[in-house]
Design an enzyme around this catalytic site. Structure first.
Site, PDB file in Angstrom:
ATOM      1  CB  CYS A   1      -0.951  -0.002   1.188  1.00  0.00           C
ATOM      2  SG  CYS A   1      -0.243  -0.648   2.704  1.00  0.00           S
TER       3      CYS A   1
ATOM      4  CG  HIS B   1      -1.100   3.930   4.411  1.00  0.00           C
ATOM      5  ND1 HIS B   1      -1.847   3.598   5.518  1.00  0.00           N
ATOM      6  CD2 HIS B   1      -0.566   2.765   3.950  1.00  0.00           C
ATOM      7  CE1 HIS B   1      -1.772   2.287   5.718  1.00  0.00           C
ATOM      8  NE2 HIS B   1      -1.011   1.763   4.779  1.00  0.00           N
TER       9      HIS B   1
HETATM   10  N1  LIG Z   1      -5.102  -3.550   4.237  1.00  0.00           N
HETATM   11  C1  LIG Z   1      -4.258  -2.998   3.374  1.00  0.00           C
HETATM   12  O1  LIG Z   1      -4.068  -1.763   3.304  1.00  0.00           O
HETATM   13  C2  LIG Z   1      -3.528  -3.870   2.432  1.00  0.00           C
HETATM   14  C3  LIG Z   1      -2.818  -3.262   1.425  1.00  0.00           C
HETATM   15  C4  LIG Z   1      -2.114  -4.062   0.535  1.00  0.00           C
HETATM   16  C5  LIG Z   1      -2.151  -5.418   0.678  1.00  0.00           C
HETATM   17  N2  LIG Z   1      -2.853  -6.002   1.682  1.00  0.00           N
HETATM   18  C6  LIG Z   1      -2.854  -7.466   1.759  1.00  0.00           C
HETATM   19  O2  LIG Z   1      -4.150  -7.953   1.449  1.00  0.00           O
HETATM   20  C7  LIG Z   1      -4.389  -9.169   2.151  1.00  0.00           C
HETATM   21  C8  LIG Z   1      -5.686  -9.050   2.961  1.00  0.00           C
HETATM   22  O3  LIG Z   1      -5.583  -7.960   3.863  1.00  0.00           O
HETATM   23  P1  LIG Z   1      -6.851  -7.442   4.699  1.00  0.00           P
HETATM   24  O4  LIG Z   1      -6.405  -6.147   5.288  1.00  0.00           O
HETATM   25  O5  LIG Z   1      -8.101  -7.476   3.882  1.00  0.00           O
HETATM   26  O6  LIG Z   1      -6.958  -8.582   5.848  1.00  0.00           O
HETATM   27  P2  LIG Z   1      -8.222  -8.964   6.751  1.00  0.00           P
HETATM   28  O7  LIG Z   1      -9.165  -7.813   6.874  1.00  0.00           O
HETATM   29  O8  LIG Z   1      -7.657  -9.531   7.991  1.00  0.00           O
HETATM   30  O9  LIG Z   1      -8.972 -10.105   5.905  1.00  0.00           O
HETATM   31  C9  LIG Z   1      -8.354 -11.336   5.619  1.00  0.00           C
HETATM   32  C10 LIG Z   1      -9.230 -12.145   4.684  1.00  0.00           C
HETATM   33  O10 LIG Z   1      -8.529 -13.347   4.332  1.00  0.00           O
HETATM   34  C11 LIG Z   1      -9.349 -14.475   4.640  1.00  0.00           C
HETATM   35  N3  LIG Z   1      -8.493 -15.603   5.024  1.00  0.00           N
HETATM   36  C12 LIG Z   1      -7.459 -15.606   5.890  1.00  0.00           C
HETATM   37  N4  LIG Z   1      -6.904 -16.845   5.958  1.00  0.00           N
HETATM   38  C13 LIG Z   1      -7.615 -17.638   5.113  1.00  0.00           C
HETATM   39  C14 LIG Z   1      -7.538 -19.008   4.745  1.00  0.00           C
HETATM   40  N5  LIG Z   1      -6.622 -19.837   5.243  1.00  0.00           N
HETATM   41  N6  LIG Z   1      -8.446 -19.479   3.852  1.00  0.00           N
HETATM   42  C15 LIG Z   1      -9.368 -18.659   3.318  1.00  0.00           C
HETATM   43  N7  LIG Z   1      -9.499 -17.343   3.624  1.00  0.00           N
HETATM   44  C16 LIG Z   1      -8.617 -16.844   4.519  1.00  0.00           C
HETATM   45  C17 LIG Z   1     -10.232 -13.998   5.775  1.00  0.00           C
HETATM   46  O11 LIG Z   1     -11.356 -14.840   5.858  1.00  0.00           O
HETATM   47  P3  LIG Z   1     -12.105 -15.102   7.268  1.00  0.00           P
HETATM   48  O12 LIG Z   1     -12.916 -13.863   7.539  1.00  0.00           O
HETATM   49  O13 LIG Z   1     -12.917 -16.294   6.985  1.00  0.00           O
HETATM   50  O14 LIG Z   1     -11.023 -15.312   8.286  1.00  0.00           O
HETATM   51  C18 LIG Z   1     -10.555 -12.583   5.305  1.00  0.00           C
HETATM   52  O15 LIG Z   1     -11.545 -12.638   4.315  1.00  0.00           O
HETATM   53  C19 LIG Z   1      -3.135  -9.419   2.996  1.00  0.00           C
HETATM   54  O16 LIG Z   1      -2.249 -10.250   2.279  1.00  0.00           O
HETATM   55  C20 LIG Z   1      -2.539  -8.029   3.127  1.00  0.00           C
HETATM   56  O17 LIG Z   1      -1.155  -8.058   3.360  1.00  0.00           O
HETATM   57  C21 LIG Z   1      -3.561  -5.266   2.554  1.00  0.00           C
END
Ligand SMILES: NC(=O)c1ccc[n+]([C@@H]2O[C@H](COP(=O)([O-])OP(=O)(O)OC[C@H]3O[C@@H](n4cnc5c(N)ncnc54)[C@H](OP(=O)(O)O)[C@@H]3O)[C@@H](O)[C@H]2O)c1
Length: 340
Positions: A130, A243
Site C-alpha cells: 500500500c 496512509h
Molecule cells: N489492508 C491494506 O491496506 C492492504 C494493502 C495491501 C495489501 N494487503 C494485503 O491484502 C491481504 C488481505 O488484507 P486485509 O487487510 O483485507 O486482511 P483482513 O481484513 O484480515 O482479511 C483477511 C481475509 O482473508 C481471509 N483468510 C485468511 N486466511 C484464510 C484461509 N486460510 N483461507 C481462506 N481465507 C482466509 C479472511 O477470511 P475469514 O474472515 O474467513 O477469516 C478474510 O476474508 C493481505 O495479504 C494483506 O497483506 C492489505
C-alpha cells in the site's frame, strides 16, 4: 459478454473494498464467487444491491473462471493461488508473496501498465504494498521529467493496513482509556497504538530496516526504475484509514516547484491540493473512500542541488490495495482477455 470473477478474502477489509469498487466502476461481471475461510461459510457480503454468500476457499474449483482477486495473507495465497493459476484463472494478488519474483509482473496501472504482458509467465500478477502504490504514482511523472536519483520517505500508516483485528485493537484500546477496567493490552502491535505512534511495520531485518521499509525500496525499483535509490522509515499511527507520506526527492535535472505542481496536476490518478494557508492540504480522513492519490505541500528543498519535498495521502484500502487490484483487472481485460 463479461467476466467470471472470484474474490478471495471477501470478508476482509480489502476483499469487501474490492467488491465495492468492482460495482462502482461497473466492471463487466457475468458471474461472481466470494470466498473466505471455512469459518465464514455462508457469511453475507454486499456486491452493489446484491447480497452474496461466502464459500470455502479450500473446496472451490477455479476451473472455468477468468480471474481471481486474492486478498488473503501470504500463507493462504501460497496454497491456493497456484491452484487458480493452474486452472487458467488469472490471479491478481494483494499479498507480498509474489511481488519480488522476476517472472511475475508487479503493476500500478498509471505507472507500468505494459508489464501486463508478463502475466502469462505464471498466470499471476502482483499488487504492490500500500505505501509503495501511492508513492510510485507521485514519483513516476516527476521521474519522467527530471530523473529521480534518490528518495527519502517517512510514512504515517493507518491501522487498516494490518487487517480487521488491528482496526478493533485501535478502537478497543481508545475506548479502554476512558473506561476503568476495560484497558486493552497490545496484541496485534508490539506497543500500544491508541494515542501513540510505532516506528515498526512488519519484522526487523539484519540491516536494521523493517520489512515494510525494504518493500518500499525493492518495489519502487521494480515498478519504476532500478536506478532510483530509496530510503524509508515506516511508522504506524492511530488513524483508521489513509496512509500519509512525507517524500523528499533528489533529481538529476533541476525541477522548479511550480513546474512539479503542474506536472502532478496533469498526471493520472493524482489530485493536487496545495494552498499555502492553514488547512490548504489533504489529511487522511479526507481521502477515505476516494480513488485519488492526493499531493500537497509541494516545495523546493534548497539544502541539495535539485531537491523537492511533498506530502502524499491516499486511501490505503483503495489505491493501496483494492482499487489498484481492480485497475489491474481492467487492464487485463482491456489488453489481454478482451471480453466485456
Ligand atoms: N489492508 C491494506 O491496506 C492492504 C494493502 C495491501 C495489501 N494487503 C494485503 O491484502 C491481504 C488481505 O488484507 P486485509 O487487510 O483485507 O486482511 P483482513 O481484513 O484480515 O482479511 C483477511 C481475509 O482473508 C481471509 N483468510 C485468511 N486466511 C484464510 C484461509 N486460510 N483461507 C481462506 N481465507 C482466509 C479472511 O477470511 P475469514 O474472515 O474467513 O477469516 C478474510 O476474508 C493481505 O495479504 C494483506 O497483506 C492489505
Amino acid at each position: 459478454m463479461g467476466y467470471k470473477v472470484v474474490v478471495v478474502g471477501a470478508t476482509g477489509n480489502v476483499g469487501r473494498e474490492m467488491l465495492n469498487i468492482l460495482d462502482e466502476r461497473q466492471f463487466p461481471v457475468d458471474e461472481i464467487a466470494v470466498l473466505a475461510s471455512r469459518k465464514s461459510m455462508g457469511t453475507e457480503v454486499s456486491f452493489g444491491d446484491k447480497t452474496l454468500k461466502t464459500k470455502d476457499l479450500a473446496t472451490f474449483d477455479f476451473t472455468g473462471w477468468d480471474m481471481a482477486l486474492f486478498a488473503v495473507g501470504s500463507e493462504a495465497t501460497k496454497e491456493y493461488a497456484p491452484k487458480s493459476a493452474a486452472a487458467g484463472c488469472v490471479v491478481i494478488d494483494n499479498s507480498s508473496l509474489y511481488r519480488y519474483d522476476p517472472e511475475i509482473p508487479l503493476i500500478v496501472p498509471e505507472v507500468n501498465p505494459d508489464a501486463i504482458t508478463m502475466y502469462s509467465n505464471k498466470n499471476i500478477i502482483a499488487n504492490p504494498n500500500c505505501s509503495t502504490a501511492q508513492m510510485v504514482v507521485a514519483l513516476k511523472p516527476l521521474h519522467d521529467r527530471a530523473k529521480i536519483k534518490r528518495v527519502v520517505v517517512s510514512t504515517y500508516q493507518s491501522v487498516s493496513g494490518s487487517g480487521k483485528d488491528a482496526i478493533d485493537e485501535l478502537w478497543d484500546q481508545t475506548k479502554g482509556m476512558y473506561v476503568p477496567g476495560q484497558e486493552k493490552p497490545a496484541r496485534v502491535y508490539p506497543k500500544q497504538i491508541a494515542f501513540n505512534v510505532i516506528p515498526q511495520i512488519d519484522v526487523f531485518l539484519d540491516s536494521g530496516d523493517t520489512k515494510e521499509e525494504w518493500k518500499m525500496v525493492v518495489e519502487t525499483k521494480k515498478i519504476i526504475d532500478p536506478s532510483i535509490k530509496v530510503t524509508a522509515t515506516c511508522v504506524r499511527v492511530p488513524v483508521f484509514v489513509g496512509h500519509s507520506e512525507s517524500i523528499n526527492i533528489e533529481t538529476e535535472e533541476f525541477l522548479d516547484e511550480d513546474e512539479a505542481r503542474d506536472i502532478l496536476r496533469e498526471a493520472p490518478g493524482i489530485l493536487v491540493v496545495d494552498k499555502r494557508e492553514p488547512g490548504g492540504y489533504v489529511t487522511p480522513v479526507e481521502c477515505v473512500g476516494d480513488y485519488a492519490t492526493f499531493i500537497s505541500r509541494i516545495r523546493q528543498d534548497v539544502t541539495v542541488e535539485n531537491g523537492l519535498n511533498l506530502w502524499c495521502v491516499s486511501d490505503n484500502l483503495r489505491k493501496g490495495a483494492a482499487l489498484n487490484a481492480v485497475q489491474i483487472a481492467e487492464l487485463l481485460g482491456r489488453r489481454v482477455l478482451k471480453k466485456g
